[in-house]
Design an enzyme around this catalytic site. Structure first.
Site, PDB file in Angstrom:
ATOM      1  N   LYS A  66      24.242  51.276 -20.736  1.00  0.00           N
ATOM      2  CA  LYS A  66      23.664  50.049 -21.345  1.00  0.00           C
ATOM      3  C   LYS A  66      22.431  49.625 -20.551  1.00  0.00           C
ATOM      4  O   LYS A  66      21.390  49.306 -21.131  1.00  0.00           O
ATOM      5  CB  LYS A  66      24.713  48.950 -21.306  1.00  0.00           C
ATOM      6  N   ASN A  67      22.526  49.656 -19.213  1.00  0.00           N
ATOM      7  CA  ASN A  67      21.422  49.130 -18.396  1.00  0.00           C
ATOM      8  C   ASN A  67      20.238  50.067 -18.303  1.00  0.00           C
ATOM      9  O   ASN A  67      19.232  49.725 -17.679  1.00  0.00           O
ATOM     10  CB  ASN A  67      21.941  48.739 -17.008  1.00  0.00           C
ATOM     11  N   CYS A 125      24.309  32.486 -15.307  1.00  0.00           N
ATOM     12  CA  CYS A 125      25.466  33.051 -16.010  1.00  0.00           C
ATOM     13  C   CYS A 125      26.631  32.953 -15.039  1.00  0.00           C
ATOM     14  O   CYS A 125      26.495  32.436 -13.933  1.00  0.00           O
ATOM     15  CB  CYS A 125      25.190  34.485 -16.429  1.00  0.00           C
ATOM     16  N   ARG A 177      20.633  33.607 -11.148  1.00  0.00           N
ATOM     17  CA  ARG A 177      19.869  34.726 -11.713  1.00  0.00           C
ATOM     18  C   ARG A 177      18.467  34.323 -12.169  1.00  0.00           C
ATOM     19  O   ARG A 177      18.091  34.445 -13.317  1.00  0.00           O
ATOM     20  CB  ARG A 177      20.663  35.365 -12.838  1.00  0.00           C
ATOM     21  N   ASP A 187      28.199  46.030  -9.527  1.00  0.00           N
ATOM     22  CA  ASP A 187      28.884  46.098 -10.828  1.00  0.00           C
ATOM     23  C   ASP A 187      30.220  46.824 -10.741  1.00  0.00           C
ATOM     24  O   ASP A 187      30.951  46.871 -11.727  1.00  0.00           O
ATOM     25  CB  ASP A 187      27.991  46.811 -11.856  1.00  0.00           C
ATOM     26  N   ARG A 221      30.274  43.825 -24.624  1.00  0.00           N
ATOM     27  CA  ARG A 221      28.826  43.856 -24.369  1.00  0.00           C
ATOM     28  C   ARG A 221      28.436  45.162 -23.694  1.00  0.00           C
ATOM     29  O   ARG A 221      27.329  45.637 -23.846  1.00  0.00           O
ATOM     30  CB  ARG A 221      28.427  42.691 -23.470  1.00  0.00           C
TER      31      ARG A 221
HETATM   32  C1  EPZ Z   1      20.638  44.183 -13.173  1.00  0.00           C
HETATM   33  O1  EPZ Z   1      20.564  42.777 -13.303  1.00  0.00           O
HETATM   34  C2  EPZ Z   1      21.797  44.620 -14.051  1.00  0.00           C
HETATM   35  N1  EPZ Z   1      21.516  44.258 -15.441  1.00  0.00           N
HETATM   36  C3  EPZ Z   1      23.080  43.933 -13.574  1.00  0.00           C
HETATM   37  O2  EPZ Z   1      24.146  44.414 -14.371  1.00  0.00           O
HETATM   38  C4  EPZ Z   1      23.326  44.324 -12.121  1.00  0.00           C
HETATM   39  O3  EPZ Z   1      24.474  43.648 -11.656  1.00  0.00           O
HETATM   40  C5  EPZ Z   1      22.103  43.935 -11.277  1.00  0.00           C
HETATM   41  O4  EPZ Z   1      20.915  44.554 -11.821  1.00  0.00           O
HETATM   42  C6  EPZ Z   1      22.255  44.365  -9.821  1.00  0.00           C
HETATM   43  O5  EPZ Z   1      22.445  45.753  -9.761  1.00  0.00           O
HETATM   44  C7  EPZ Z   1      20.668  45.043 -16.165  1.00  0.00           C
HETATM   45  O6  EPZ Z   1      20.126  46.033 -15.677  1.00  0.00           O
HETATM   46  C8  EPZ Z   1      20.426  44.648 -17.584  1.00  0.00           C
HETATM   47  P1  EPZ Z   1      18.603  41.803 -10.015  1.00  0.00           P
HETATM   48  P2  EPZ Z   1      19.271  42.008 -12.719  1.00  0.00           P
HETATM   49  O7  EPZ Z   1      17.322  41.237 -10.522  1.00  0.00           O
HETATM   50  O8  EPZ Z   1      18.085  42.877 -12.799  1.00  0.00           O
HETATM   51  C9  EPZ Z   1      18.049  37.891  -7.385  1.00  0.00           C
HETATM   52  C10 EPZ Z   1      26.013  44.270 -15.719  1.00  0.00           C
HETATM   53  O9  EPZ Z   1      27.158  43.949 -15.447  1.00  0.00           O
HETATM   54  N2  EPZ Z   1      16.775  37.719  -8.109  1.00  0.00           N
HETATM   55  O10 EPZ Z   1      18.593  43.157  -9.392  1.00  0.00           O
HETATM   56  O11 EPZ Z   1      19.235  40.680 -13.374  1.00  0.00           O
HETATM   57  C11 EPZ Z   1      19.247  37.747  -8.301  1.00  0.00           C
HETATM   58  O12 EPZ Z   1      19.620  36.382  -8.431  1.00  0.00           O
HETATM   59  C12 EPZ Z   1      24.865  43.472 -15.174  1.00  0.00           C
HETATM   60  O13 EPZ Z   1      25.669  45.255 -16.420  1.00  0.00           O
HETATM   61  C13 EPZ Z   1      15.936  36.662  -7.751  1.00  0.00           C
HETATM   62  O14 EPZ Z   1      16.256  35.867  -6.863  1.00  0.00           O
HETATM   63  O15 EPZ Z   1      19.670  41.822 -11.204  1.00  0.00           O
HETATM   64  C14 EPZ Z   1      20.303  38.562  -7.596  1.00  0.00           C
HETATM   65  O16 EPZ Z   1      20.898  37.769  -6.595  1.00  0.00           O
HETATM   66  C15 EPZ Z   1      25.356  42.256 -14.433  1.00  0.00           C
HETATM   67  N3  EPZ Z   1      14.771  36.509  -8.431  1.00  0.00           N
HETATM   68  C16 EPZ Z   1      19.508  39.701  -6.961  1.00  0.00           C
HETATM   69  O17 EPZ Z   1      18.137  39.247  -6.928  1.00  0.00           O
HETATM   70  C17 EPZ Z   1      14.376  37.356  -9.433  1.00  0.00           C
HETATM   71  O18 EPZ Z   1      13.285  37.174  -9.995  1.00  0.00           O
HETATM   72  C18 EPZ Z   1      19.565  41.007  -7.720  1.00  0.00           C
HETATM   73  O19 EPZ Z   1      19.264  40.718  -9.051  1.00  0.00           O
HETATM   74  C19 EPZ Z   1      15.248  38.421  -9.778  1.00  0.00           C
HETATM   75  C20 EPZ Z   1      16.421  38.586  -9.086  1.00  0.00           C
END
Ligand code: EPZ
Length: 421
Positions: free
Chosen positions: A22-23, A120, A125, A309, A401
């Site tokens: 999915k991702n 969420c 996030r 994850d 999802r």
């Molecule tokens: C991706 O989310 C995945 N989703 C998530 O999978 C996964 O848990 C996550 O990466 C971490 O591996 C998709 O790819 C669609 P991040 P993403 O930006 O990109 C902080 C699932 O279950 N952050 O890597 O949203 C954030 O709050 C989902 O399939 C900022 O502070 O995660 C987090 O603490 C859940 N500012 C950390 O970085 C930003 O602008 C990592 O988030 C962006 C992120």
């Protein structure tokens, strides 16, 4: 609202085929916005987030063909007549990955209006790092009325250092930079296989990208991109989820159509606990449950570290470990919602900040539980497989999802599980 009813105690045996990731599929669909030619995607999982993304792309004016999704796991997207540049709140609130249309819309059309995703269950996030990156490429960004409004005559290449590693942030900025003028260098980028898969698609569309899979990505902007056909990588988190399901159930299962090299940290951690994992080939794993599961600590980290994850699923396994283990969640600030539900099933878990202390082995008994997010729901299914009696999991739309027909796949392995609509 659908529920899943699981009667635990049945060891799993047999073979399961892993679906597409999915991702990886979500950014690939968004990437179709970068060209006016057709993009065909294969090995797409038939899950709710894909349908949501299809709806969003159609809303933008793309020709989105998801007819082949259920039967052949393929879809085709042609962004020839894009008439809208807005991802509305109603859609984004159901799937935060909608923010992935920001980069391609900005790059190709110079404008985008995307609702802020909001938080969420697992954390706030924010997307501040995405926005900072777009501004570095010359976009003017306004945040008002809960929307990000972005404008740019033409994006110009730049050097961008991410303050922290972000998977969709890296993907969004890659998609913005491929059509920007000149060179962009992204530093402190995510190395996830899904990022590399997106880069492979973009290269097949004519983009000039190097360094994906490392913490520095070089992009040379090109004037336009062409259509392409691309096969999405298998889902490493679904693979990990079935590894844990096989291990906790006391059985032995064959996992096919996976990519064993995409979850090395998870496999090594499971082997440390005593779980038998045999790599028959790159695409085929055999998991064998051990007589005793050893408690082993884990820290979630960005790839290639242990995936956040997989944290919830691993916690379910540790409730059956002979002793105490510490699970440290370093990526999200609130990703232990599943723990309280497992405690209701008899688990012994104490939460201290971003640490969960799990003391096993505890006998789990079936209970009515509620899923809070995608991976938490997977962990409750896994706990239900080993719990004595019936576990009724509510709000399985979370599960739908990201997992394709999970109850069908589990039933084929001998689990006693059925969906109650
Ligand atoms: C991706 O989310 C995945 N989703 C998530 O999978 C996964 O848990 C996550 O990466 C971490 O591996 C998709 O790819 C669609 P991040 P993403 O930006 O990109 C902080 C699932 O279950 N952050 O890597 O949203 C954030 O709050 C989902 O399939 C900022 O502070 O995660 C987090 O603490 C859940 N500012 C950390 O970085 C930003 O602008 C990592 O988030 C962006 C992120």
């Amino acid at each position: 609202m659908d529920k899943l009813l699981i009667s635990g105690g049945k060891p799993l045996f047999g073979t399961v085929e892993i679906s597409g990731a999915k991702n990886a599929a979500l950014p690939a669909m968004a990437a179709a916005l970068l060209t006016n030619e057709k993009v065909v995607l294969n090995n797409i999982p038939c899950v709710r987030d894909i349908q949501t993304t299809g709806k969003l792309l159609s809303k933008l004016g793309c020709e989105t063909d998801l007819e082949g999704l259920a039967k052949n796991h393929c879809c085709a997207i042609t962004a020839q007549n894009v008439t809208s540049y807005e991802a509305p709140y109603e859609l984004v609130k159901t799937m935060r990955a909608s923010v992935l249309v920001l980069g391609p819309l900005l790059a190709r059309f110079g404008k985008a209006q995307v609702s802020l995703p909001g938080g969420c269950a697992i954390g706030a996030r924010p997307i501040d790092l995405h926005i900072k990156g777009f501004e570095k490429l010359g976009a003017a960004i306004k945040i008002e009325h809960g929307y990000v409004s972005a404008r740019a005559r033409r994006l110009r290449g730049s050097k961008i250092v991410f303050d922290r590693i972000t998977v969709t942030g890296t993907e969004n900025l890659m998609m913005a930079a491929v059509l920007a003028e000149g060179e962009t260098i992204l530093y402190n980028t995510a190395c996830e296989p899904e990022v590399v898969d997106l880069a492979n698609l973009l290269r097949s569309m004519g983009a000039k990208i190097e360094g994906d899979g490392s913490n520095r990505i070089h992009i040379q902007g090109v004037p336009r991109l062409r259509g392409a056909a691309h096969t999405i990588i298998p889902d490493r988190i679904e693979t990990g989820s079935f590894l844990v399901a096989g291990a906790i159930s006391g059985g032995e299962i064959e996992i096919k159509s996976c990519r064993s090299d995409h979850l090395t940290a998870v496999i090594e951690k499971l082997e440390e606990t005593g779980v038998g994992v045999k790599k028959r080939s790159l695409e085929h794993l055999t998991v064998t449950a051990p007589r005793e599961i050893q408690p082993v600590d884990v820290d979630t980290l960005e790839y290639p570290g242990f995936a956040t994850d997989m944290q919830a699923q691993y916690m379910a396994l540790m409730t059956q470990g002979n002793g105490t283990s510490m699970i440290t969640e370093n990526i999200f600030e609130n990703r232990f919602m599943h723990a309280s539900e497992m405690v209701r099933m008899g688990a012994n878990i104490k939460i201290e900040g971003n640490r969960a202390i799990v003391t096993g082995k505890t006998k789990l008994t079936g209970a009515k539980v509620i899923a809070s997010d995608l991976r938490a729901s997977a962990s409750l299914v896994i706990a239900g497989l080993v719990a004595e009696g019936e576990t009724l999991i509510d709000r399985v739309y979370h599960l739908d999802r990201g997992y394709e027909r999970i109850e069908t796949k589990l039933k084929a392995l001998g689990a006693d599980v059925r969906r109650i609509s």
